[in-house]
Design an enzyme around this catalytic site. Structure first.
Site, short mmCIF file in Angstrom:
data_model
loop_
_atom_site.label_atom_id
_atom_site.label_comp_id
_atom_site.label_asym_id
_atom_site.label_seq_id
_atom_site.Cartn_x
_atom_site.Cartn_y
_atom_site.Cartn_z
N HIS A 217 -24.64 32.54 -49.43
CA HIS A 217 -23.92 31.26 -49.44
C HIS A 217 -22.87 31.27 -50.54
O HIS A 217 -22.41 30.22 -50.99
CB HIS A 217 -24.86 30.11 -49.70
N HIS A 412 -22.48 20.10 -50.58
CA HIS A 412 -22.94 18.83 -51.13
C HIS A 412 -22.21 17.63 -50.52
O HIS A 412 -22.82 16.60 -50.24
CB HIS A 412 -22.79 18.81 -52.65
N GLY A 413 -20.90 17.78 -50.31
CA GLY A 413 -20.14 16.69 -49.70
C GLY A 413 -20.64 16.38 -48.30
O GLY A 413 -20.95 15.22 -47.98
N GLY A 415 -23.44 17.19 -46.93
CA GLY A 415 -24.85 16.75 -46.95
C GLY A 415 -24.94 15.28 -47.31
O GLY A 415 -25.66 14.51 -46.66
N THR A 455 -31.44 20.02 -50.89
CA THR A 455 -32.14 19.52 -52.07
C THR A 455 -31.80 18.06 -52.30
O THR A 455 -32.67 17.21 -52.49
CB THR A 455 -31.70 20.29 -53.32
N GLY A 497 -38.75 17.85 -58.06
CA GLY A 497 -37.77 18.90 -58.32
C GLY A 497 -37.99 19.63 -59.63
O GLY A 497 -37.37 20.66 -59.86
N GLY A 569 -24.32 17.09 -57.84
CA GLY A 569 -25.32 16.04 -57.60
C GLY A 569 -25.24 14.94 -58.65
O GLY A 569 -25.45 13.76 -58.35
#
Ligand code: ADP
Ligand code: MG
Length: 591
Positions: A217, A412-413, A415, A455, A497, A569
């Site tokens: 990735h 992340h965006g 998701g 996550t 986490g 995040g």
């Protein structure tokens, strides 16, 4: 470059639809993923694999007779949610327990662990082996932190063969753990990959250069060199792997399965030229080559690169490896013909969820709890906040992806976008049905975790569920109750986490947010004012994560490279806190 898509947000789902349509003799769609269409005998351990999409034939193509019983299929490069994994496992279970195996990535571990807890709560026994074959992702002393790449196949296949041979759950897990211990891989890359609809590649390798150890990735490698000849590459791969043999293995006389894996854009012809030299080098070291594999077993979209895996056999592993397999993307040996189960059956136990095309969160069809008038009013504010979160994320989706691509996998965006949109849809439906604030936010939380995957999706589910629990479905919650909900959410995030302050995660923004909110509320400020003060602290803390070294999550392997870029995040959490604060301040009833 990916060239064909409809709406990029639908890509993974539509890909799975097409895959199932093309492979109806092998697989059946269930909520959260797929299971074998051919069933499995009662009393057989069910092997459930999974992970993000974008790695075909992993994971969908590896479900079938002699291989996995089911696969939970996440969005592109995003772990499936705990709900998805739980639903697939329920559908695959044959009464002898579920064995989970998948590549060792933070989001997958978090979601598979949560699914495992839920299954145990259902009375279903489970065991797990996360695959850790990539020797460049952590030093030998930290093998448990290594990520999983193409070596997944050895663990999947031996575990599945053991299940098929009637091993019990503990014995399947023992075989898989040993296969994982005896599987080592290294990878190289010449270029990155671009997700459907993305304006630019997720990551790139300079022209004419080869990255050594680059993750699938875009996680960082350990080195960069000029592009070698095929023979030089073969020597590099073999030398590195022979320098780290499993314990109690000596190369001379050892029996080894080599897997030369292409990541998507290398041609099979190139791989064969490299393999020619690999075989010569292994033989020169006295190694006995067994059942060599050259092809694509775990890709990374259209990434140009490849990996070499060496699977160091012992007698039992070699016997299991030799069992026949008939899966859509992987066939070995011969199996007698079978008929598929009737359409709706899948592998489902009688009480498992019915097969429907789209994954759905728990309780989405349960009756809505009606709130009283005051709580319905609070629910309107919750809905407004969800709308504001959707706007904030939509406006920043590219930037969040860009920051995540520096240190993580760039999702992340998208998701957060998938999660927040699903949360709004579920929350609005509950609000329209007259639900109180708690139910509206809890529905939103579950939908977020389910649809976002990854996550951060799981953690946002935890945060919003914790706040929801304090809102109640009757009356108006006090400002203190809201602050307590945020504090509960922080605790839940840290339990799941295991991040501490300074690990460069969203916890670094959530801790100051929660502390400031509690103290401002204790000082008697109305919620809207307290929230805005706390959001300012969160924004400052999020920006300051730029100076931190990542110690957890996918970004961990990126080390020093991530210094100078804030944690995505933490940034998205601060953004949401700020925008919700603005909304509360403008709302007619901001306390
Ligand atoms: P993924 O890491 O699965 O690709 P996202 O890209 O959506 O998921 O989210 C990445 C963010 O998740 C990180 O920037 C970090 O803030 C957060 N995160 C990752 N691991 C943890 C953890 N163990 N605890 C808290 N937050 C974490
Ligand atoms: Mg990510």
């Amino acid at each position: 470059m990916t060239r064909l898509w409809n709406d990029p947000a639908d890509f993974a789902d539509e890909m799975i639809d097409g895959f199932v349509a093309a492979n109806g003799a092998h697989v059946r769609r269930v909520p959260g993923g797929i299971v074998r269409a051919t069933g499995a005998p009662d009393g057989q351990v069910a092997v459930v694999i999974g992970g993000g999409s974008g790695h075909y034939p992993a994971f969908a193509g590896l479900v079938g007779r002699g291989l996995a019983h089911g696969a939970a299929l996440g969005n592109l490069f995003a772990s499936p949610s705990a709900q998805q994994i739980h639903a697939v496992a329920r559908a695959a279970d044959r009464g002898a327990g579920v064995f989970f195996t998948y590549g060792n990535y933070a989001g997958d571990v978090l979601n598979f662990d949560a699914a495992q807890e839920r299954l145990r709560g259902d009375g279903i026994d489970t065991a797990t082996v996360a695959v850790t074959d990539d020797i460049f992702s952590a030093p030998p002393g930290e093998r448990r932190r290594r990520r999983g790449i193409a070596g997944d196949l050895t663990v999947f296949r031996t575990a599945a063969a053991a299940a098929e041979a009637g091993y019990d759950l503990a014995s399947v897990a023992a075989v898989a753990a040993r296969a994982n211990d005896r599987t080592r891989s290294i990878g190289v890359a010449f270029s990155g990959c671009a997700l459907p609809g993305a304006p630019s590649p997720l990551f790139s390798v300079p022209a004419g250069r080869m990255a050594v150890g680059l993750g699938i990735h875009g996680e960082p490698g350990i080195d960069e060199t000029a592009i070698p000849t095929a023979d030089e590459l073969a020597a590099l791969l073999v030398d590195r792997l022979l320098a780290e043999l499993p314990e109690d293995v000596t190369a001379a006389g050892a029996r080894v399965v080599p897997i030369l894996n292409g990541l998507g854009s290398l041609t099979h012809e190139e791989l064969f030229v490299v393999y020619r030299r690999i075989a010569q080098l292994l033989e020169a070291a006295g190694i006995v080559i067994v059942d060599p594999h050259v092809g694509e077993y775990c890709t990374s979209f259209d990434m140009a690169g490849g990996s070499l895996t060496l699977f160091w056999l012992d007698d039992e592993l070699e016997r299991l490896w030799g069992a026949p397999v008939d899966a859509p993307a992987y066939r070995r040996g011969a199996l007698p013909a079978v008929t598929t189960l009737p359409a709706a059956a899948g592998l489902a136990a009688p009480d498992a969820a019915p097969a429907t095309p789209a994954p759905s969160g728990p309780g989405t069809s349960a009756p809505i709890l009606r709130g009283d008038a005051a709580s319905q009013d609070v629910a309107r504010t919750v809905r407004g906040a969800l709308e504001e979160i959707v706007r904030a994320i939509d406006e920043n989706v590219d930037e969040l992806g860009r920051i995540d691509a520096v240190a993580g996998d760039g999702d992340h965006g998208i998701g957060m976008q998938r999660g927040s949109h699903a949360a709004l849809a579920a929350g609005a439906a509950a609000a329209d049905a007259g639900a109180g604030a708690r139910t509206v936010l809890a529905r939103a939380a579950d939908a977020w975790a389910d649809r976002a995957g990854g996550t951060s999706g799981a953690l946002w589910g935890v945060i919003l569920n914790a706040v929801a629990a304090r809102l109640g479905d009757e009356g108006r919650p006090s400002a203190a109750a809201v602050a307590d909900g945020v504090a509960d959410g922080l605790r839940g995030v840290q339990v799941q986490g295991k991040a501490e302050r300074g690990d460069k995660t969203l916890v670094d923004a959530l801790i100051p947010f929660s502390l400031a909110l509690q103290s401002a509320v204790a000082d008697g400020l109305p919620l809207a004012d307290a929230w805005r003060t706390a959001a300012d602290d969160a924004a400052r803390a999020a920006a300051e994560t730029a100076e931190l070294m990542p110690r957890l999550g996918r970004a961990r392997t990126h080390g020093a490279h991530a210094v100078g870029t804030p944690d995505p995040g933490a940034i998205s959490l601060a953004l949401i806190a700020t925008r919700v604060g603005d909304l509360l301040a403008g709302a007619p009833e901001g306390n």
